[in-house]
Write a protein that holds these residues in place. Sequence first.
Motif, short mmCIF file in Angstrom:
data_model
loop_
_atom_site.label_atom_id
_atom_site.label_comp_id
_atom_site.label_asym_id
_atom_site.label_seq_id
_atom_site.Cartn_x
_atom_site.Cartn_y
_atom_site.Cartn_z
N TRP A 9 -85.27 -40.71 -55.58
CA TRP A 9 -85.96 -40.15 -56.75
C TRP A 9 -86.34 -38.69 -56.50
O TRP A 9 -86.08 -37.81 -57.34
N ALA A 10 -86.94 -38.41 -55.35
CA ALA A 10 -87.39 -37.06 -55.05
C ALA A 10 -86.21 -36.10 -54.96
O ALA A 10 -86.29 -34.95 -55.44
N GLY A 11 -85.11 -36.54 -54.37
CA GLY A 11 -83.94 -35.67 -54.26
C GLY A 11 -83.39 -35.25 -55.61
O GLY A 11 -83.08 -34.08 -55.84
N HIS A 12 -83.26 -36.22 -56.51
CA HIS A 12 -82.78 -35.91 -57.85
C HIS A 12 -83.76 -34.99 -58.58
O HIS A 12 -83.37 -34.03 -59.25
N LEU A 13 -85.04 -35.30 -58.46
CA LEU A 13 -86.09 -34.52 -59.14
C LEU A 13 -86.06 -33.06 -58.71
O LEU A 13 -86.00 -32.15 -59.55
N PHE A 16 -82.87 -31.02 -59.74
CA PHE A 16 -82.80 -30.81 -61.18
C PHE A 16 -83.81 -29.74 -61.62
O PHE A 16 -83.47 -28.82 -62.37
N VAL A 17 -85.04 -29.86 -61.14
CA VAL A 17 -86.08 -28.91 -61.55
C VAL A 17 -85.80 -27.53 -60.99
O VAL A 17 -85.94 -26.51 -61.70
N ARG A 18 -85.41 -27.44 -59.73
CA ARG A 18 -85.13 -26.12 -59.14
C ARG A 18 -84.03 -25.40 -59.89
O ARG A 18 -84.13 -24.19 -60.16
N THR A 19 -82.98 -26.10 -60.25
CA THR A 19 -81.89 -25.49 -61.01
C THR A 19 -82.39 -24.92 -62.34
O THR A 19 -82.03 -23.82 -62.74
N GLY A 20 -83.24 -25.69 -63.02
CA GLY A 20 -83.77 -25.24 -64.30
C GLY A 20 -84.68 -24.03 -64.17
O GLY A 20 -84.56 -23.06 -64.93
N ARG A 99 -84.58 -28.28 -70.22
CA ARG A 99 -84.10 -29.23 -69.22
C ARG A 99 -85.19 -30.28 -69.04
O ARG A 99 -86.34 -29.95 -68.79
N VAL A 100 -84.81 -31.57 -69.18
CA VAL A 100 -85.81 -32.63 -69.21
C VAL A 100 -85.38 -33.82 -68.36
O VAL A 100 -84.20 -34.21 -68.37
N ILE A 101 -86.34 -34.41 -67.66
CA ILE A 101 -86.17 -35.72 -67.04
C ILE A 101 -87.11 -36.68 -67.75
O ILE A 101 -88.30 -36.39 -67.93
N GLY A 102 -86.59 -37.83 -68.15
CA GLY A 102 -87.41 -38.85 -68.78
C GLY A 102 -87.33 -40.16 -68.02
O GLY A 102 -86.23 -40.69 -67.82
N GLU A 103 -88.46 -40.67 -67.57
CA GLU A 103 -88.47 -41.98 -66.92
C GLU A 103 -88.36 -43.08 -67.98
O GLU A 103 -89.08 -43.06 -68.98
N ALA A 136 -80.58 -33.24 -70.25
CA ALA A 136 -81.59 -34.28 -70.03
C ALA A 136 -81.02 -35.37 -69.15
O ALA A 136 -79.88 -35.79 -69.32
N TRP A 137 -81.84 -35.82 -68.22
CA TRP A 137 -81.51 -36.97 -67.38
C TRP A 137 -82.47 -38.10 -67.69
O TRP A 137 -83.69 -37.90 -67.70
N CYS A 138 -81.91 -39.27 -67.95
CA CYS A 138 -82.73 -40.47 -68.07
C CYS A 138 -82.84 -41.08 -66.68
O CYS A 138 -81.83 -41.41 -66.07
N PHE A 139 -84.04 -41.20 -66.17
CA PHE A 139 -84.27 -41.76 -64.84
C PHE A 139 -84.48 -43.28 -64.94
O PHE A 139 -85.46 -43.74 -65.53
N TYR A 140 -83.55 -44.02 -64.35
CA TYR A 140 -83.63 -45.48 -64.30
C TYR A 140 -83.85 -45.92 -62.86
O TYR A 140 -83.05 -45.61 -61.98
N ASP A 141 -84.93 -46.65 -62.64
CA ASP A 141 -85.25 -47.18 -61.32
C ASP A 141 -84.56 -48.53 -61.17
O ASP A 141 -84.90 -49.50 -61.86
N ARG A 142 -83.59 -48.60 -60.28
CA ARG A 142 -82.82 -49.84 -60.11
C ARG A 142 -83.68 -50.98 -59.59
O ARG A 142 -83.28 -52.15 -59.68
#
Length: 272
Positions: A9-13, A16-20, A99-103, A136-142
């Motif tokens: 989770w932290a790696g993706h976060l 993504f945020v740094r790029t934006g 740029r958005v991440i949505g849990e 936008a990335w939809c964050f799905y916790d497996r």
Amino acid sequence: MSYSTDDEWAGHLVAFVRTGLDGGEQVQYFADATDPARVTRTLTEHGIDTAGAVRRGQLLVTTAGETYLAGSGFDPDAMIGLWHEAVAGAAARGYRSLRVIGEMSWGTRHIPGAERLLEYEMRIHHEVFERLPLTAWCFYDRRLFPHSELAALTSAHLACSGAPARGAGGPALSAAPLADAPGFRLSGSGGYESRRVAAATAAALAASPAPGLTLDLSALDHLDVAAVADIARAVHRRPATAPVRLRNAPPAVHRVLELFPELGAALEEAGK
């Protein structure tokens, strides 16, 4: 985007945020299972000037309760409208894009409208991403979603639009937006166990504002009468000037339409 560990989770976060932030975009995070303070803390721990980004309005961390669930429950139409408002708000503040991440963990709870999540995932490509300067990335916790449900939801993203792997616990039937035209593709085999996917496809067909849609059945093996009826009723709810065309319907679907011509009357065969 799915993950199964906190480090993942932290790696993706962070990436993504740094790029934006580096690219001059406004970045937003819609938290649900994660404490918003943990989001900002994680970014700071990975070398991002989180406080500065928040102070200048480039980084906003809100919650699903303020976005996806801002009304009495989840409403795909309201959420699609919110995306348009959010992009306009970012532009008004001088940012070239959003740029958005949505849990999406709220989708596992008994929330009114949560059953429409798959319909929403099918619609946002054509109704949002094709129209707006938005990533936008939809964050799905497996760890939270049943595998078959997660497979259906992630398959509804264009980047995951291939037919699901058979025998891997994925959905027997999957649906995804088309890349080459407004519309959707059904893959696999649809019966009673796939009613949720078929119903979401029907809802997406009925709700789409596109003047014409294509329903691609090239990768479909079978669709039962109930599913065909759902789709036909959805097409009947569309304006007469907004037809739905079938592309490469398999023989099994043709047989259903021949047996029940009132269903076929609502659908056009592509190329005819």
